[in-house]
Write a protein that holds these residues in place. Sequence first.
Motif, PDB file in Angstrom:
ATOM      1  N   VAL A 340      -5.297  -2.010   0.296  1.00 36.96           N
ATOM      2  CA  VAL A 340      -4.135  -1.151   0.513  1.00 36.96           C
ATOM      3  C   VAL A 340      -3.250  -1.248  -0.714  1.00 36.96           C
ATOM      4  N   PRO A 343       1.449  -1.439  -0.599  1.00 32.57           N
ATOM      5  CA  PRO A 343       1.531  -1.416   0.867  1.00 32.57           C
ATOM      6  C   PRO A 343       2.955  -1.263   1.415  1.00 32.57           C
ATOM      7  N   LEU A 380      -0.109  -2.852   7.350  1.00 39.78           N
ATOM      8  CA  LEU A 380       0.202  -2.410   5.998  1.00 39.78           C
ATOM      9  C   LEU A 380      -0.588  -1.131   5.744  1.00 39.78           C
ATOM     10  N   TRP A 427      -5.994   0.596   5.877  1.00 40.89           N
ATOM     11  CA  TRP A 427      -4.876  -0.189   6.388  1.00 40.89           C
ATOM     12  C   TRP A 427      -5.288  -1.650   6.437  1.00 40.89           C
ATOM     13  N   GLY A 449      -1.609  -4.567  -4.637  1.00 38.67           N
ATOM     14  CA  GLY A 449      -1.709  -4.322  -3.207  1.00 38.67           C
ATOM     15  C   GLY A 449      -2.255  -5.532  -2.487  1.00 38.67           C
TER      16      GLY A 449
END
Length: 491
Positions: A340, A343, A380, A427, A449
């Motif tokens: 992600v 995030p 996230l 996610w 991320g």
Amino acid sequence: MLERKEREEKKTELPELPGAVAGQVVMRFAPNPSGPLTFGHARGVVLHLAYIERYKGKLLLRYDDTDPDIKPPLPEAYAWQREDLAWLGGKPDEVLTASDRVPIYYEHAERGLQQGALYVCRCPPEVFRDLKGHGQACPHRELPAAAQLAAWRGMLDGTTAPGGAAVRVKTDLQSKNPAWREWVALRIVENPHPRIGSTYRVWPVLDFQSAIDDHLTGVTHILRGKDLADSSHKQRYLYEHFGWTYPQVMHWGRVKMHEFGKFSKSLLTEAIAKGEFTGWDDPRLPTLKAMRRRGFQPEAIKAFWLSLGLSERDVSASLQTLEAENRQRIDPRSDRVFFVKDPVRIALRGAGFEAHPPIHPEHPARGARKLTVTADGHVLVPRSEVPEQPQVLRLKDGANVRLSASGGEVLGTAQDAGGHAARIIEWLPDDPAQTVACEVLTPEGTDQGRAEASLLAKHAGDLVQCERYGYCRIEAVDPSARAARLVFTHD
RNA sequence: GCUCCCGUAGUGUAGUCCGGCCAAUCAUGCAGGCCUUUCAAGCCUGUGACUCGGGUUCAAAUCCCGGCGGGAGCACCA
């Protein structure tokens, strides 16, 4: 008719080498070691390797490093280029370094001066250029051998200043192409050679050094870029003087990659020194070092260049084609993982859920990962995927949610919701135990991320596909810091 | 300017040497479909080209001439 049929049966991508006899072909790959090999060099490597294999030939690696001044070699580059060559599958039968062979070039220079094939020209460049343009001989051209050798000694012993004299090859002064007339064979360069220092002050130019080495090492076929096409014509004069037979030559045309800007080696060396790039393996660079680091497979690079073949046509190719070749080869071994980027933490109201995304959708036997979100937990999601107004999205393999920046609501597990109703996004649970910090180096910059903790079981060099993001090569994993660094391959 | 090289779909490429089997191959891209709890993978379908003008020939992508377009070289660089 029969003949044509035979030809079709043995049809290969590459044209035959003229006059090639299996087992007797000798070729050389002759880079200037002024940096690591680039994607462009790979064309030469790949073509040479293909022919060597086809004809069971011999491959020489020859470092053409005879310019300590304008294109000075880089001492580290000798080893780099061997590594790069090896990476592409090249195992040279012999390795030669021109800067170790200067006495050989001197011998030939002297022989040439002696027999009137060469002469020491002491004209200022502008004067000579003018004479050449009119097809006229310079005053030194027909001086007797004794005078030539005396002038030659003056070059060697330091009597003559740099630029004061150069050895030229006698050619056809009336040659229709001025570029072929009376070319320079050796000149004075006082800059120390980065590899062997100031041992010599007279250096051969490429056309002289390469011509002699090709003959001495029995090279039968030369493959090179069209930019060196005139070299063949120039070198033939020398071969005639010495009574040698010129090898067969084939050229390839100019290639421009859509995605690569203009990279000249000297500009790059400078930019790297200034710190504009992190090094020769900076993912933004078209070097083989960088491509290797990014996860490009040598087989893909070979397939790419082989598909362009050996043609004098100038082409403008796209990296997309290379990426397609590479994707085919890395997809089967790229385990899937969620990453992600940038995030955003979102609170979800409602039931908890579990996701079991397969490690590889085409190989179910490899198993599945597991991600867990508790009731009224947090997830996230990538900032770029967060809608302004609440919208139904599917957290891939997890649950359908109605979500916006201010929060979300679990609508039911994805298993419940068939079809394609909701847009799918990647996610992660907002749970340090299930995730790791992750940064991805891309040609455009570094993406920060979080990624799945499953990355911790991976090792440097492993390839993964960050779902819906792209293929990456793992550069480093640090289990104690729960962090990973990846390099972006391509999407 | 001079010299040399090259022009087949959006991008590459096969075919050009030895003219007919080429209303032109394959890949990639793009579009659509199928599959699918990613798709970037897989499967299917579609898309789209012989640079132009003459000539030779029963027949030209292929041979010849010319134009146009692109590239390279014209360094005491590689």
